[in-house]
Write a protein that holds these residues in place. Structure first.
Motif, short mmCIF file in Angstrom:
data_model
loop_
_atom_site.label_atom_id
_atom_site.label_comp_id
_atom_site.label_asym_id
_atom_site.label_seq_id
_atom_site.Cartn_x
_atom_site.Cartn_y
_atom_site.Cartn_z
N TYR B 471 0.81 -1.21 0.00
CA TYR B 471 0.00 0.00 0.00
C TYR B 471 0.85 1.26 0.00
CZ TYR B 471 -3.96 -2.97 0.84
OH TYR B 471 -4.93 -3.93 0.71
N ALA B 472 2.15 1.09 0.16
CA ALA B 472 3.02 2.27 0.21
C ALA B 472 3.00 2.97 -1.14
CB ALA B 472 4.43 1.84 0.58
N LYS B 473 2.78 4.29 -1.10
CA LYS B 473 2.70 5.03 -2.36
C LYS B 473 3.79 6.09 -2.47
CE LYS B 473 -1.98 4.42 -3.80
NZ LYS B 473 -2.70 4.03 -2.58
N ALA B 474 4.58 6.27 -1.42
CA ALA B 474 5.63 7.28 -1.45
C ALA B 474 6.75 6.83 -2.40
CB ALA B 474 6.17 7.48 -0.05
N ARG B 475 7.61 7.77 -2.79
CA ARG B 475 8.82 7.40 -3.54
C ARG B 475 9.85 6.98 -2.52
NH1 ARG B 475 10.10 10.57 -8.39
NH2 ARG B 475 8.11 10.94 -9.42
N ILE B 476 10.13 5.72 -2.50
CA ILE B 476 10.94 5.20 -1.40
C ILE B 476 12.25 4.66 -1.92
CG2 ILE B 476 11.02 3.47 0.43
CD1 ILE B 476 7.89 3.69 0.40
N ARG B 477 13.35 5.03 -1.27
CA ARG B 477 14.66 4.46 -1.60
C ARG B 477 15.30 3.98 -0.30
NH1 ARG B 477 14.57 8.82 -4.91
NH2 ARG B 477 14.47 8.30 -7.11
N ILE B 478 15.78 2.78 -0.32
CA ILE B 478 16.39 2.23 0.90
C ILE B 478 17.76 1.66 0.55
CG2 ILE B 478 16.12 0.55 2.76
CD1 ILE B 478 13.09 0.66 2.20
N TRP B 479 18.77 2.08 1.29
CA TRP B 479 20.10 1.51 1.15
C TRP B 479 20.55 1.00 2.51
CZ3 TRP B 479 18.80 6.42 -0.45
CH2 TRP B 479 18.80 6.65 -1.85
N THR B 480 21.34 -0.06 2.52
CA THR B 480 22.00 -0.37 3.77
C THR B 480 23.17 0.59 3.89
OG1 THR B 480 23.50 -1.93 2.77
CG2 THR B 480 21.43 -2.81 3.62
N MET B 481 23.64 0.76 5.10
CA MET B 481 24.72 1.73 5.33
C MET B 481 25.97 1.33 4.56
SD MET B 481 25.95 2.98 8.98
CE MET B 481 27.56 3.64 9.19
N ALA B 482 26.29 0.04 4.57
CA ALA B 482 27.50 -0.42 3.89
C ALA B 482 27.40 -0.13 2.40
CB ALA B 482 27.67 -1.92 4.12
N GLU B 483 26.23 -0.38 1.86
CA GLU B 483 25.99 -0.14 0.45
C GLU B 483 26.16 1.34 0.11
OE1 GLU B 483 22.09 -1.22 -2.33
OE2 GLU B 483 22.08 -1.54 -0.20
N PHE B 484 25.63 2.18 1.01
CA PHE B 484 25.61 3.60 0.73
C PHE B 484 27.01 4.20 0.74
CE2 PHE B 484 24.91 8.09 1.34
CZ PHE B 484 23.78 8.33 0.58
N ILE B 485 27.83 3.82 1.71
CA ILE B 485 29.14 4.48 1.80
C ILE B 485 30.12 3.98 0.74
CG2 ILE B 485 28.98 5.16 4.21
CD1 ILE B 485 30.54 2.80 4.97
N GLU B 486 29.77 2.90 0.08
CA GLU B 486 30.57 2.48 -1.06
C GLU B 486 30.64 3.60 -2.08
OE1 GLU B 486 31.69 -0.93 -2.45
OE2 GLU B 486 32.23 -0.81 -0.31
N ASN B 487 29.49 4.20 -2.33
CA ASN B 487 29.41 5.23 -3.38
C ASN B 487 28.32 6.22 -3.03
OD1 ASN B 487 29.39 6.70 -5.65
ND2 ASN B 487 28.54 5.08 -6.97
N PRO B 488 28.63 7.15 -2.13
CA PRO B 488 27.57 8.04 -1.63
C PRO B 488 27.07 9.06 -2.67
CG PRO B 488 29.67 8.60 -0.63
CD PRO B 488 29.92 7.40 -1.47
N MET B 489 27.93 9.44 -3.62
CA MET B 489 27.55 10.54 -4.49
C MET B 489 26.38 10.22 -5.40
SD MET B 489 28.96 13.21 -3.76
CE MET B 489 28.99 14.41 -5.08
N GLU B 490 26.34 9.01 -5.89
CA GLU B 490 25.32 8.69 -6.89
C GLU B 490 23.91 8.75 -6.31
OE1 GLU B 490 26.45 5.40 -9.48
OE2 GLU B 490 24.30 5.02 -9.64
#
Lengths: 336, 559
Positions: B471-490
């Protein structure tokens, strides 16, 4: 809504009616000019105590709006207000010394007068510090509204109480008789209101505004209710339940749309916060004649001692009804 | 002219028509008491072009109005032999253009019948869902006073399949009640040998005044122009909009001949159009579209309302909000923990209003530390949590025109999670597990840290569950922390492009990441204590992320 609860509400309505009829003995007519009233006249009902200073502007404002007759219950004023009202050509006034609280804050008295005189008329029930605004009120009289409501088969009209306050100390500028109180108290909060539905009676319960922001930030559930239904095409079977917040039968409380649309609605500008307020708060605290042991006045008294400035950087200055409609505090609905 | 109230106004208008040489036949509703009627007749005695006809009871939706129209039309045709066009008006109609202009217009079109007439399948305006059924069911009950019986009776007929036969040769047509027909067509309708049969049929049709002449004119007319000469706007309930004094300029700019309906007390409108013809002539450039727009907007407001507004006459049921909030906004979870001064950086990069943790337990952390924000919204946590959803709706409504961003996290009040995930206006970006960074940096006893970590992880997990709900209708993006700090800029670039406030350009400056040296060991310690931190993703155990330099990093530029 089951049969049982519907029936309970019916009993409750009858009870309020009987109570109103019983309370008629408390009212002593001072000037009864109801023989003047004509078919289709628009009435105003009010109960007041020591509001003489406000009366000249109050009467003028509503006469200009197109109210034809005033029904006023005076609760033992001693400031000459009663005599002033008795002189007015379009005012019928009753006097009572009985307790405001015992008459459920004046509701019983007004229910009686409405039962007796208002059947089939549009009635506006307001306090002397409340000023009714409706869409197009600067270009159309109130009869245009009631004619339109009649044509649309609408029986009750909602108006939210909008607390007005001055910038600076409440008692900085004294209010003079005949003066427009909105000249002094011209600020309001535009967007901090919360609504909830009253499951039993179907009305909305709205709280917020400067009173919740300044006086009740830690006990928001105690903040006063701001939803009001002041304009009703009266029928002798109707009763107000709690102030003008809700009525019975409950269908009259459905003044809001539940399917995404907006119904037409107005605003009651509430000019309580003038220099007269400080005095009033002290008096009311002693009399203990207000809602839930005057909890509201206790909160005021505590804060008033400090610095009663309700104004903040984000207060809006009142201009006209169109401003309020844009801010979403009232709506034109499908009236154009 | 059909009149039922405000007879004074009807008199004024009738005199206006008669003054230009147009004969008028007035029908007054029989509901008007005899005394008033007599007075009205007496007042009109001196106008020899004005006649009165036999009275009928007129009820909305019933046969009376049609019967009244018939007798009035018959009287008109028989009493005034030189009448060529008959115009049906009501007592609350008002001619907007000089009558002579209308006469010239009709003189130029001597054979044309102006009557709005469309087949039932082509009209969208039917109220109550009855279109062709108006012609095939029976309607013995009043819609206004016997609504329940009316509805029950319709349902019953539908259920047992009871249907009336439409008289042979008739094709049901509907349209505006207000028409202008030629003598030829009108007399053909009225003198038809089959008329008793048609009348008997239409007597039980619903709202025959919108279909009787509309259907029969189709039988006889050689030249139908399917539009009404009367300007009449209807709202969503099917009742006409009313014109008031403040519509005067609007009416002047419409190029219609006659308008309906005018409020009887609109003195300025009546004065302007009835007494001073020269004044009415001096009109501004016609702009009839403006009236359309105003009334279309009114209907839209009544049926759809303003999105994201909750007020005392708009309180939508769940699912009917037509937009939970009024404008897009962004929610960030974990960013302020992972990056130092993230709020400042975001405000600079996007030009939006960036708040701290709005739903923090201490206070609503508005941008730049304000204690009250737009609309008088205060920072008291109790006041906010009294109705968290309303707080958010209000905030977005009050700041219309300026995009809002705020931080969220498992340490905050979680009451609005559902609302966030269901709101299509919300852009939610989550770095899971980043709540551990402040714990890692804090100087608490490890057992307390462990307990707190377990609690926050549980709360965040619940939030993620809601975000991943169908039912979620928001624009949702989820990263794990490890995933995110690999390449934060993108990911940051994507989010900021989507906010779309600043001109499209590459980010020149990245926010400064917190020093994560030893964070892997911290997680391992938690694991060793029996708590399982899984939301961060896979971190190397001994040394923080491999890309971390030893010294605190300086902001760098990317071309």
């Amino acid at each position: 809504m089951g049969i049982v609860s519907t029936y309970r509400l019916r009993l409750q309505r009858k009870r309020w009616r009987i109570r109103a009829i019983r309370k008629r003995r408390e009212l002593e007519p001072i000037r009864n000019r109801t023989s003047q009233i004509k078919n289709g006249d628009i009435f105003l009902f009010s109960t007041m105590r020591n509001e003489h200073v406000r009366l000249p502007y109050f009467l003028k404002y509503y006469r200009d709006l197109g109210v034809n007759h005033f029904f006023i219950v005076d609760n033992d004023s001693n400031d000459g207000g009663l005599e002033y009202l008795a002189e007015q050509p379009d005012v019928s006034v009753w006097h009572t010394q009985n307790g405001y609280k015992r008459s459920r804050y004046g509701v019983d008295w007004l229910n009686w007068l409405q039962l007796r005189y208002a059947h089939g008329h549009w009635c506006l029930t307001v306090d002397p510090d409340e000023f009714f605004l409706f869409p197009f009120c600067d270009t159309r009289p109130i009869r245009a509204l009631t004619d339109w409501l009649d044509a649309s088969s609408i029986k009750s009209f909602s108006a939210m109480l909008l607390d007005m306050y001055p910038k600076g100390r409440i008692d900085a500028e004294p209010y003079m008789p005949g003066q427009n109180p909105m000249d002094i108290a011209c600020w309001f909060d535009s967007g901090n209101y919360t609504s909830e539905k009253n499951k039993k009676l179907g009305n909305l319960w709205i709280q917020g505004g400067p009173r919740a922001r300044v006086f009740f930030p830690d006990t928001p559930e105690k903040a006063p209710a701001l939803n009001k239904i002041p304009l009703v095409k009266w029928d002798r079977r109707y009763t107000y339940v709690s102030s003008t917040h809700n009525l019975l039968p409950r269908g009259l409380n459905l003044v809001y749309d539940e399917w995404g649309g907006e119904k037409a609605s107005g605003v009651l500008l509430h000019t309580k916060f003038l220099n007269t307020f400080t005095e009033k708060a002290t008096e009311e605290l002693e009399r203990k004649q207000h809602y839930s042991a005057s909890v509201e006045y206790q909160a005021y008294a505590e804060r008033l001692a400090e610095n009663p400035d309700l104004w903040c950087k984000w207060s809006e200055k009142y201009i006209n009804w169109r401003q309020l409609e844009i801010l979403g505090l009232m709506s034109k609905g499908n009236w154009a | 002219m059909l009149a039922h109230t405000a007879l004074g106004r009807a008199e004024q208008v009738a005199r206006h028509w008669a003054a230009s040489g147009c004969p008028v036949v007035i029908h007054v509703d029989k509901k008007v008491d005899r005394k008033t009627y007599r007075e009205f007749q007496a007042a009109m005695k001196d106008a020899h072009l004005v006649k009165f006809c036999k009275r009928h009871y007129c009820e909305w939706g019933g046969w009376g109005i049609t019967a009244a129209t018939q007798v009035a039309a018959e009287k008109m045709l028989s009493n005034f032999a030189d009448v060529r066009h008959v115009f049906l008006a009501s007592g609350s109609c008002l001619p907007l253009r000089p009558v002579n202009e209308l006469l010239d217009y009709l003189d130029a079109r001597p054979r044309t019948d102006f009557i709005e007439s469309a087949t039932t399948s082509d009209v969208p305006w039917t109220v109550g869902g009855l279109d062709i059924e108006r012609f095939t069911l029976r309607f013995p009950f009043s819609w206004k006073t016997q609504r329940r019986l009316f509805d029950k009776h319709v349902a019953l007929q539908r259920k047992i399949g009871l249907k009336r036969r439409i008289p042979k040769g008739l094709v049901p047509h509907m349209g505006s009640q207000w028409w202008c027909l030629t003598r030829q067509t009108l007399s053909a309708v009225l003198e038809d040998p089959e008329r008793p049969k048609y009348d008997r049929y239409f007597r039980k049709v619903w709202i025959p005044d919108e279909s009787y002449f509309q259907t029969l004119a189709r039988q006889y007319s050689s030249n139908i122009e399917s539009r009404s000469l009367t300007l009449s706007k209807f709202d969503f309930q099917g009742k006409p909009h009313i014109f008031y004094d403040d519509h005067l300029q609007l009416l002047r700019r419409s190029d219609c001949f006659v308008a309906r309906k005018i409020w009887p007390h609109a003195d300025r409108v009546y004065d302007a159009f009835l007494t001073n013809e020269a004044g009415a002539m001096k009109r501004a450039e016609p702009n009839p579209g403006k009236i359309d727009r105003i009334f279309a907007k009114a209907v839209e407001r009544r049926t759809r309302g303003r999105a994201g507004l909750i007020m005392h006459s708009r309180f939508p049921n769940e699912g009917w909000e037509n937009g939970l909030t009024c404008a897009p906004y962004s929610v960030f979870q974990g960013f302020a923990e992972l990056f130092e001064d993230f709020e400042l950086w975001l405000a600079k990069a996007t030009g939006t209003q960036v708040h701290g943790h709005l739903f923090s337990k201490e206070r609503a952390a508005f941008s730049t530390g304000q204690s009250v924000i737009n609309g008088g919204l205060g920072d008291s946590p109790l006041l906010r949590d009294y109705n968290g959803a309303a707080f958010l709706t209000n905030l977005i409504w009050n700041t219309r025109g300026e995009r809002q961003c705020f931080q969220f996290g498992p340490a905050d009040t979680q009451e609005i999670c559902w609302k966030l995930s269901k709101d299509p206006n919300a852009q939610i970006s989550v770095i899971t597990g980043a709540w551990a960074v402040p714990l890692f940096k804090s100087n608490q006893n490890f057992s307390d840290l462990r307990r707190e970590a377990a609690r926050l992880q549980k709360i965040e997990n619940k939030f993620l569950y809601k975000l991943r709900n169908p039912y979620a209708k928001a624009r949702i993006r989820i990263w794990t922390m490890a995933e995110f700090i690999e390449n934060p800029m993108e990911p940051l670039q994507t989010i900021i492009d989507e906010i779309g406030n600043a001109p499209q350009r590459r980010l020149s400056e990245a926010p400064r990441m917190a020093d994560l040296k030893g964070f892997g060991q911290f997680l391992q310690n938690l694991k060793n204590q029996g708590m399982h931190p899984h939301l961060m993703g896979d971190f190397p155990i001994h040394d923080g992320p491999t890309v971390q330099p030893d010294k605190p990093r300086k902001p760098y530029l990317v071309k």
